[in-house]
Design a protein around this motif. Sequence first.
Motif, PDB file in Angstrom:
ATOM      1  N   GLN A 211       0.824  -1.207   0.000  1.00  0.00           N
ATOM      2  CA  GLN A 211       0.000   0.000   0.000  1.00  0.00           C
ATOM      3  C   GLN A 211       0.857   1.256   0.000  1.00  0.00           C
ATOM      4  OE1 GLN A 211      -2.463  -0.939   3.606  1.00  0.00           O
ATOM      5  NE2 GLN A 211      -4.162  -0.392   2.268  1.00  0.00           N
ATOM      6  N   ASP A 212       0.300   2.336  -0.545  1.00  0.00           N
ATOM      7  CA  ASP A 212       0.828   3.666  -0.335  1.00  0.00           C
ATOM      8  C   ASP A 212      -0.351   4.615  -0.179  1.00  0.00           C
ATOM      9  OD1 ASP A 212      -0.145   4.199  -2.911  1.00  0.00           O
ATOM     10  OD2 ASP A 212       1.822   4.010  -3.847  1.00  0.00           O
ATOM     11  N   GLU A 213      -0.111   5.910  -0.358  1.00  0.00           N
ATOM     12  CA  GLU A 213      -1.176   6.881  -0.118  1.00  0.00           C
ATOM     13  C   GLU A 213      -2.279   6.819  -1.164  1.00  0.00           C
ATOM     14  OE1 GLU A 213       2.014   7.507  -0.293  1.00  0.00           O
ATOM     15  OE2 GLU A 213       2.525   7.943   1.798  1.00  0.00           O
ATOM     16  N   ARG A 214      -2.004   6.216  -2.324  1.00  0.00           N
ATOM     17  CA  ARG A 214      -2.964   6.273  -3.427  1.00  0.00           C
ATOM     18  C   ARG A 214      -3.658   4.958  -3.735  1.00  0.00           C
ATOM     19  NH1 ARG A 214      -0.200   8.951  -8.512  1.00  0.00           N
ATOM     20  NH2 ARG A 214       1.313   7.295  -8.128  1.00  0.00           N
ATOM     21  N   THR A 215      -2.956   3.860  -3.645  1.00  0.00           N
ATOM     22  CA  THR A 215      -3.522   2.585  -4.080  1.00  0.00           C
ATOM     23  C   THR A 215      -3.053   1.441  -3.178  1.00  0.00           C
ATOM     24  OG1 THR A 215      -1.687   2.245  -5.620  1.00  0.00           O
ATOM     25  CG2 THR A 215      -3.693   3.242  -6.515  1.00  0.00           C
ATOM     26  N   SER A 216      -3.728   0.305  -3.335  1.00  0.00           N
ATOM     27  CA  SER A 216      -3.329  -0.941  -2.685  1.00  0.00           C
ATOM     28  C   SER A 216      -3.163  -1.993  -3.769  1.00  0.00           C
ATOM     29  CB  SER A 216      -4.389  -1.391  -1.674  1.00  0.00           C
ATOM     30  OG  SER A 216      -4.602  -0.408  -0.687  1.00  0.00           O
ATOM     31  N   ARG A 217      -2.209  -2.909  -3.564  1.00  0.00           N
ATOM     32  CA  ARG A 217      -1.983  -3.995  -4.534  1.00  0.00           C
ATOM     33  C   ARG A 217      -1.806  -5.275  -3.754  1.00  0.00           C
ATOM     34  NH1 ARG A 217       1.686   0.309  -3.682  1.00  0.00           N
ATOM     35  NH2 ARG A 217       1.308   1.877  -5.271  1.00  0.00           N
ATOM     36  N   ALA A 218      -2.393  -6.343  -4.247  1.00  0.00           N
ATOM     37  CA  ALA A 218      -2.384  -7.589  -3.491  1.00  0.00           C
ATOM     38  C   ALA A 218      -1.962  -8.758  -4.365  1.00  0.00           C
ATOM     39  CB  ALA A 218      -3.759  -7.861  -2.885  1.00  0.00           C
ATOM     40  N   ALA A 219      -1.375  -9.754  -3.720  1.00  0.00           N
ATOM     41  CA  ALA A 219      -1.070 -11.040  -4.330  1.00  0.00           C
ATOM     42  C   ALA A 219      -1.674 -12.119  -3.442  1.00  0.00           C
ATOM     43  CB  ALA A 219       0.436 -11.230  -4.465  1.00  0.00           C
ATOM     44  N   LEU A 220      -2.262 -13.136  -4.068  1.00  0.00           N
ATOM     45  CA  LEU A 220      -2.970 -14.178  -3.327  1.00  0.00           C
ATOM     46  C   LEU A 220      -2.368 -15.543  -3.633  1.00  0.00           C
ATOM     47  CD1 LEU A 220      -6.648 -13.109  -4.180  1.00  0.00           C
ATOM     48  CD2 LEU A 220      -5.185 -12.229  -2.340  1.00  0.00           C
ATOM     49  N   LEU A 221      -2.357 -16.383  -2.625  1.00  0.00           N
ATOM     50  CA  LEU A 221      -2.018 -17.792  -2.783  1.00  0.00           C
ATOM     51  C   LEU A 221      -3.049 -18.573  -2.006  1.00  0.00           C
ATOM     52  CD1 LEU A 221      -0.062 -20.097  -3.653  1.00  0.00           C
ATOM     53  CD2 LEU A 221       1.129 -19.724  -1.471  1.00  0.00           C
ATOM     54  N   THR A 222      -3.836 -19.418  -2.683  1.00  0.00           N
ATOM     55  CA  THR A 222      -4.872 -20.189  -2.001  1.00  0.00           C
ATOM     56  C   THR A 222      -4.737 -21.659  -2.355  1.00  0.00           C
ATOM     57  OG1 THR A 222      -6.660 -20.256  -3.657  1.00  0.00           O
ATOM     58  CG2 THR A 222      -6.366 -18.183  -2.432  1.00  0.00           C
ATOM     59  N   ASP A 223      -5.543 -22.474  -1.654  1.00  0.00           N
ATOM     60  CA  ASP A 223      -5.515 -23.915  -1.937  1.00  0.00           C
ATOM     61  C   ASP A 223      -6.310 -24.284  -3.188  1.00  0.00           C
ATOM     62  OD1 ASP A 223      -8.151 -23.624  -1.120  1.00  0.00           O
ATOM     63  OD2 ASP A 223      -7.862 -24.657   0.799  1.00  0.00           O
ATOM     64  N   GLY A 224      -6.857 -23.299  -3.875  1.00  0.00           N
ATOM     65  CA  GLY A 224      -7.562 -23.544  -5.125  1.00  0.00           C
ATOM     66  C   GLY A 224      -9.043 -23.775  -4.987  1.00  0.00           C
ATOM     67  N   HIS A 225      -9.554 -23.951  -3.776  1.00  0.00           N
ATOM     68  CA  HIS A 225     -10.982 -24.143  -3.584  1.00  0.00           C
ATOM     69  C   HIS A 225     -11.703 -22.807  -3.760  1.00  0.00           C
ATOM     70  CE1 HIS A 225     -10.374 -28.225  -2.381  1.00  0.00           C
ATOM     71  NE2 HIS A 225      -9.649 -27.882  -1.331  1.00  0.00           N
ATOM     72  N   PRO A 226     -12.858 -22.796  -4.418  1.00  0.00           N
ATOM     73  CA  PRO A 226     -13.567 -21.524  -4.654  1.00  0.00           C
ATOM     74  C   PRO A 226     -13.844 -20.736  -3.383  1.00  0.00           C
ATOM     75  CG  PRO A 226     -14.497 -23.263  -6.024  1.00  0.00           C
ATOM     76  CD  PRO A 226     -13.515 -23.927  -5.109  1.00  0.00           C
ATOM     77  N   GLN A 227     -14.211 -21.421  -2.288  1.00  0.00           N
ATOM     78  CA  GLN A 227     -14.500 -20.695  -1.061  1.00  0.00           C
ATOM     79  C   GLN A 227     -13.245 -20.022  -0.492  1.00  0.00           C
ATOM     80  OE1 GLN A 227     -17.339 -19.885   0.127  1.00  0.00           O
ATOM     81  NE2 GLN A 227     -16.536 -18.869   1.958  1.00  0.00           N
ATOM     82  N   SER A 228     -12.127 -20.709  -0.568  1.00  0.00           N
ATOM     83  CA  SER A 228     -10.872 -20.115  -0.097  1.00  0.00           C
ATOM     84  C   SER A 228     -10.512 -18.891  -0.929  1.00  0.00           C
ATOM     85  CB  SER A 228      -9.743 -21.134  -0.166  1.00  0.00           C
ATOM     86  OG  SER A 228     -10.017 -22.264   0.642  1.00  0.00           O
ATOM     87  N   ALA A 236      -8.604  -9.187   1.216  1.00  0.00           N
ATOM     88  CA  ALA A 236      -7.821  -8.143   0.556  1.00  0.00           C
ATOM     89  C   ALA A 236      -8.626  -6.864   0.410  1.00  0.00           C
ATOM     90  CB  ALA A 236      -7.343  -8.631  -0.813  1.00  0.00           C
ATOM     91  N   LEU A 237      -9.908  -6.988   0.063  1.00  0.00           N
ATOM     92  CA  LEU A 237     -10.763  -5.806  -0.085  1.00  0.00           C
ATOM     93  C   LEU A 237     -10.940  -5.076   1.240  1.00  0.00           C
ATOM     94  CD1 LEU A 237     -13.507  -7.123  -2.532  1.00  0.00           C
ATOM     95  CD2 LEU A 237     -12.040  -5.144  -2.923  1.00  0.00           C
ATOM     96  N   HIS A 238     -11.150  -5.815   2.313  1.00  0.00           N
ATOM     97  CA  HIS A 238     -11.348  -5.185   3.615  1.00  0.00           C
ATOM     98  C   HIS A 238     -10.048  -4.606   4.176  1.00  0.00           C
ATOM     99  CE1 HIS A 238     -15.564  -5.945   4.832  1.00  0.00           C
ATOM    100  NE2 HIS A 238     -15.483  -6.893   3.921  1.00  0.00           N
ATOM    101  N   ALA A 239      -8.914  -5.218   3.827  1.00  0.00           N
ATOM    102  CA  ALA A 239      -7.636  -4.724   4.346  1.00  0.00           C
ATOM    103  C   ALA A 239      -7.162  -3.475   3.609  1.00  0.00           C
ATOM    104  CB  ALA A 239      -6.576  -5.813   4.242  1.00  0.00           C
ATOM    105  N   ALA A 240      -7.564  -3.323   2.344  1.00  0.00           N
ATOM    106  CA  ALA A 240      -7.173  -2.147   1.574  1.00  0.00           C
ATOM    107  C   ALA A 240      -7.847  -0.907   2.146  1.00  0.00           C
ATOM    108  CB  ALA A 240      -7.556  -2.335   0.106  1.00  0.00           C
ATOM    109  N   THR A 241      -7.136   0.212   2.110  1.00  0.00           N
ATOM    110  CA  THR A 241      -7.652   1.448   2.681  1.00  0.00           C
ATOM    111  C   THR A 241      -8.702   2.060   1.749  1.00  0.00           C
ATOM    112  OG1 THR A 241      -5.524   1.864   3.716  1.00  0.00           O
ATOM    113  CG2 THR A 241      -7.035   3.730   3.543  1.00  0.00           C
ATOM    114  N   PRO A 242      -9.981   2.114   2.170  1.00  0.00           N
ATOM    115  CA  PRO A 242     -10.988   2.718   1.303  1.00  0.00           C
ATOM    116  C   PRO A 242     -10.816   4.244   1.279  1.00  0.00           C
ATOM    117  CG  PRO A 242     -11.942   2.137   3.429  1.00  0.00           C
ATOM    118  CD  PRO A 242     -10.528   1.640   3.439  1.00  0.00           C
ATOM    119  N   PRO A 243     -11.173   4.937   0.163  1.00  0.00           N
ATOM    120  CA  PRO A 243     -11.732   4.349  -1.060  1.00  0.00           C
ATOM    121  C   PRO A 243     -10.677   4.080  -2.115  1.00  0.00           C
ATOM    122  CG  PRO A 243     -11.968   6.712  -1.145  1.00  0.00           C
ATOM    123  CD  PRO A 243     -11.210   6.404   0.126  1.00  0.00           C
TER     124      PRO A 243
END
Length: 302
Positions: A211-228, A236-243
């Motif tokens: 993150q910085d003052e303008r944007t947030s960027r994320a990378a994900l690693l999951t077990d491949g299940h849709p729910q995960s 990631a959406l909740h952790a990023a600083t809105p708006p």
Amino acid sequence: MGQRDEARINQAVPLDRCDRPDTPLRDWMRLASATLPRSGRRVWMARDGWSLLGLVAVRPREGRAAWEIDALIEPAAGDVYLLDLLDRGVATAGAAGAGRLFLRVPAASSVVETARRHGFVVVTEETRYVCEQRAVPAAAPPPARRRERRHDQTLFRLYTETVPQEVRWHTALSPAEWRAAEEPLGRRGRAWIIQGDQSNDTPAALVRLAQDERTSRAALLTDGHPQSAREAVALALHAATPPQPLFLLLPTHAASEMAAATEAGFTALDRFVLLVRPIAQRARRLRVAERAVDATATPVTH
């Protein structure tokens, strides 16, 4: 810098600046300060007087065993200059003990073929997604905990179980290599793990956020299940600083994550190619080649 410098575009796209990959590097003072020891970055320039012809900047990732090219201005003068700049990057990273040098560029970039001729190998293609307005309300974030060093072994198990063997072969083959090859998140970076089935010690997902003052960027690693995947995107959406807009970089094998991102209101923007250059053996040859000899050499980049 002159008008020619303004036209040169940065081709390299690191995770922590993936929201503005085409930003020209115009400020020589900033470039000079980027080479200070505390930054870890090293910069090589090809120039004609005060006009910048080309540039390569390299820096370590999370460990000294893996470096990345985080800025690459492609010279207009031809491939020989670009090959020389890439060689400078390889030599610099190798001299620092790196075994791999990573480079991410737009999929349509002419740098891809030149880099492959220099020994870079395509690891995977990636798609950049963005959620601008948060028009679609995110699902409630799942329970998560901050990542710690003690989680590395189980996270590496998640990595080996979900990432294709060909990608792993070029990226990392041990927990130490994998940790070193993770992309820098910057001073404001954070990471969380989402625990899966309590009967299984392997986490369901890893969410890394820069993150910085303008944007947030994320990378994900999951077990491949849709729910995960849905839970990782929601976190990631909740952790990023809105708006702030949130950008995601997802490799082609992350099908569940791509589907979850689209479901959450993300839009696919563009595609990149991630390449890697194995340099351990070459570094030893370069150390020998850089020993003083009874002759005078004129570098291509000067």
